[in-house]
Design a protein around this motif. Structure first.
Motif, short mmCIF file in Angstrom:
data_model
loop_
_atom_site.label_atom_id
_atom_site.label_comp_id
_atom_site.label_asym_id
_atom_site.label_seq_id
_atom_site.Cartn_x
_atom_site.Cartn_y
_atom_site.Cartn_z
N GLN A 30 110.46 -5.74 50.15
CA GLN A 30 110.75 -4.61 49.41
C GLN A 30 111.72 -4.97 48.40
OE1 GLN A 30 111.68 -0.64 52.40
NE2 GLN A 30 113.56 -2.21 52.89
N SER A 31 111.77 -6.10 47.76
CA SER A 31 112.55 -6.73 46.24
C SER A 31 111.76 -6.24 45.79
CB SER A 31 112.48 -8.06 46.74
OG SER A 31 111.24 -8.53 46.64
N LYS A 32 109.83 -6.16 45.47
CA LYS A 32 109.61 -6.01 44.00
C LYS A 32 110.12 -4.68 43.64
CE LYS A 32 104.70 -4.87 46.25
NZ LYS A 32 103.96 -6.01 46.59
N PHE A 33 109.77 -3.14 44.80
CA PHE A 33 110.17 -2.10 44.73
C PHE A 33 111.53 -1.74 43.79
CE2 PHE A 33 107.45 -1.71 48.54
CZ PHE A 33 106.46 -1.57 48.27
N ILE A 34 112.34 -2.20 44.84
CA ILE A 34 113.85 -2.36 44.02
C ILE A 34 113.97 -2.64 42.77
CG2 ILE A 34 116.13 -2.97 44.52
CD1 ILE A 34 115.54 -3.59 47.68
N VAL A 35 113.63 -3.81 42.53
CA VAL A 35 114.00 -4.50 41.32
C VAL A 35 113.58 -3.59 39.93
CG1 VAL A 35 113.97 -5.66 39.66
CG2 VAL A 35 114.61 -6.78 41.93
N LEU A 36 111.56 -3.41 40.63
CA LEU A 36 111.38 -2.47 39.27
C LEU A 36 111.38 -0.89 39.21
CD1 LEU A 36 109.20 -2.12 37.47
CD2 LEU A 36 107.51 -0.89 39.70
N ALA A 37 112.29 0.04 39.84
CA ALA A 37 113.13 1.23 39.76
C ALA A 37 114.44 0.77 39.66
CB ALA A 37 113.10 1.26 41.87
N VAL A 38 115.05 0.00 39.91
CA VAL A 38 116.34 -0.57 39.12
C VAL A 38 115.99 -0.18 37.64
CG1 VAL A 38 117.99 -1.37 38.84
CG2 VAL A 38 117.44 -0.95 41.45
N LEU A 39 114.83 -1.58 36.97
CA LEU A 39 114.90 -1.52 35.73
C LEU A 39 114.46 -0.80 34.85
CD1 LEU A 39 113.11 -5.62 36.38
CD2 LEU A 39 115.24 -4.85 35.10
N ILE A 40 113.63 0.24 35.93
CA ILE A 40 112.92 1.79 35.08
C ILE A 40 114.76 2.53 34.43
CG2 ILE A 40 112.14 3.77 35.30
CD1 ILE A 40 109.42 2.27 36.56
N SER A 41 115.55 2.26 35.47
CA SER A 41 116.41 3.01 35.71
C SER A 41 117.71 3.01 34.33
CB SER A 41 117.44 3.16 36.70
OG SER A 41 118.91 3.99 37.01
N VAL A 42 117.42 1.46 34.15
CA VAL A 42 118.25 0.44 33.39
C VAL A 42 117.97 1.51 32.12
CG1 VAL A 42 119.76 -1.31 32.17
CG2 VAL A 42 118.91 -1.33 35.15
N SER A 44 115.75 3.35 31.70
CA SER A 44 116.24 5.16 31.05
C SER A 44 117.06 5.26 30.52
CB SER A 44 115.03 5.72 32.02
OG SER A 44 114.13 5.71 32.66
N PHE A 45 118.39 4.73 31.19
CA PHE A 45 119.79 5.49 31.15
C PHE A 45 120.73 4.34 29.64
CE2 PHE A 45 119.74 7.85 34.64
CZ PHE A 45 120.08 8.44 34.47
N SER A 46 119.89 3.37 29.46
CA SER A 46 120.34 2.30 28.16
C SER A 46 119.92 2.94 26.89
CB SER A 46 119.79 1.16 28.28
OG SER A 46 118.19 0.95 27.50
N ILE A 47 119.48 4.32 26.83
CA ILE A 47 119.14 4.62 25.81
C ILE A 47 119.78 6.03 25.31
CG2 ILE A 47 116.93 6.25 24.32
CD1 ILE A 47 115.13 4.97 26.26
N LEU A 78 125.01 -3.25 30.11
CA LEU A 78 123.36 -3.41 30.52
C LEU A 78 123.24 -3.40 32.62
CD1 LEU A 78 121.34 -4.12 27.46
CD2 LEU A 78 121.23 -2.18 27.98
N LEU A 79 123.94 -5.31 32.58
CA LEU A 79 124.10 -5.60 33.26
C LEU A 79 124.93 -4.83 34.33
CD1 LEU A 79 123.87 -8.46 34.79
CD2 LEU A 79 125.98 -8.39 34.72
N LEU A 80 126.14 -4.05 34.35
CA LEU A 80 126.30 -2.75 35.15
C LEU A 80 125.54 -1.41 35.18
CD1 LEU A 80 128.98 -1.87 36.63
CD2 LEU A 80 129.66 -0.77 34.54
N LEU A 81 124.52 -1.54 33.85
CA LEU A 81 123.87 0.18 34.51
C LEU A 81 122.62 -0.32 35.47
CD1 LEU A 81 122.58 0.85 31.10
CD2 LEU A 81 124.02 2.01 32.53
N THR A 201 132.00 10.78 34.50
CA THR A 201 130.90 9.50 34.39
C THR A 201 130.28 9.60 36.04
OG1 THR A 201 132.24 8.92 33.15
CG2 THR A 201 131.86 6.51 34.66
N PRO A 202 130.80 10.27 37.24
CA PRO A 202 130.80 9.07 38.35
C PRO A 202 129.57 10.69 38.70
CG PRO A 202 132.33 11.22 38.56
CD PRO A 202 132.53 10.62 37.52
N PHE A 203 129.53 11.37 37.54
CA PHE A 203 127.38 12.28 37.25
C PHE A 203 126.75 11.18 36.98
CE2 PHE A 203 130.72 15.46 38.78
CZ PHE A 203 130.43 16.19 39.74
N TYR A 204 126.96 11.15 36.29
CA TYR A 204 126.62 10.10 35.63
C TYR A 204 125.54 9.34 36.22
CZ TYR A 204 124.38 7.95 31.18
OH TYR A 204 123.97 7.27 30.24
N PHE A 205 126.54 8.14 37.37
CA PHE A 205 125.93 7.45 37.73
C PHE A 205 125.14 7.85 38.88
CE2 PHE A 205 127.35 5.88 42.65
CZ PHE A 205 126.44 4.44 42.04
#
Length: 225
Positions: A30-42, A44-47, A78-81, A201-205
């Motif tokens: 499942q790694s490709k789904f996990i990593v892709l999902a998290v990278l898109i989240s990073v 999206s929220f880095s903006i 960014l690493l924390l995101l 902050t917890p709601f941002y997370f």
């Protein structure tokens, strides 16, 4: 160069590493789904995070940073995101494996409606505050879409994983906010803090984790077709 923030990131990374080492979670498959999902989240929220950093809503203290930046954000941020939703996904999959019953899903819509009401209330009282505005607008849109447009049902399991992941979340942000590695402009928040951590902050997370889990479930479903 100071590596305090980086060491905090790496300490949190131990959580998903340990959980994904459990063979039954099938991380490799499942790694490709996990990593892709998290990278898109990073991304999206880095903006909004970068935007709020430029406006001094969020301030990172140089004495605790390595000095490396990307898009004007410290690389540690960014690493924390990345690590936060990655950890949340690990907890989500572990709990799904350990407690597969999903009988409480029927109550998730009612709880989501309560969350939508919370978002509306926070936006009413804090719409002039940037951190409040970004946090609860994003969360409102995500919950509304996932509950009323999206057809994939996972919200009970999401809420369960979110509540458990709040334990390491508060441990990490408790350190970050009290050193302080990160400071928040009180005029742009509701100024209601827990352990010097803004209420928002917890709601941002929560928004980050919700996007990551939705994308993970979406990509996994698409792969089966």
């Amino acid at each position: 160069m100071n590596y305090t923030y980086l060491f905090i990131d790496l300490a949190l990374l131990l959580l998903p590493v340990l959980l994904f080492s459990i063979r039954q979670l099938n991380f490799t498959d499942q790694s490709k789904f996990i990593v892709l999902a998290v990278l898109i989240s990073v991304f999206s929220f880095s903006i909004p995070t970068e935007f709020m950093t430029q406006l001094k809503v969020i301030v990172f203290n140089p004495p605790y940073l390595s000095g490396m930046t990307l898009w004007q954000l410290p690389v540690e941020e960014l690493l924390l995101l990345f690590i936060l939703p990655f950890s949340g996904l690990a907890v989500y999959l572990f709990l799904n494996h350990r407690f597969p019953a999903n009988s409480l899903e029927k109550y998730s819509l009612a709880f989501s409606n309560i969350m939508l009401g919370v978002c509306i209330a926070m936006l009413y009282f804090g719409h002039q505050k940037l951190y409040t505005l970004f946090t609860f607008s994003i969360l409102f849109v995500f919950i509304l879409y996932i509950e009323y447009v999206n057809k994939i049902r996972f919200m009970y399991r999401f809420y369960r994983a979110f509540l458990v992941t709040l334990i390491p979340f508060y441990m990490v942000y408790g350190v970050l906010a009290n050193l302080p590695v990160i400071q928040y402009n009180s005029t742009e928040t509701l100024n209601f803090n827990q352990f010097n951590i803004p209420f928002e902050t917890p709601f941002y997370f929560m928004g980050m984790l919700l996007l990551s889990i939705y994308l993970f479930e979406f990509f996994k479903l698409r792969s089966r077709r």
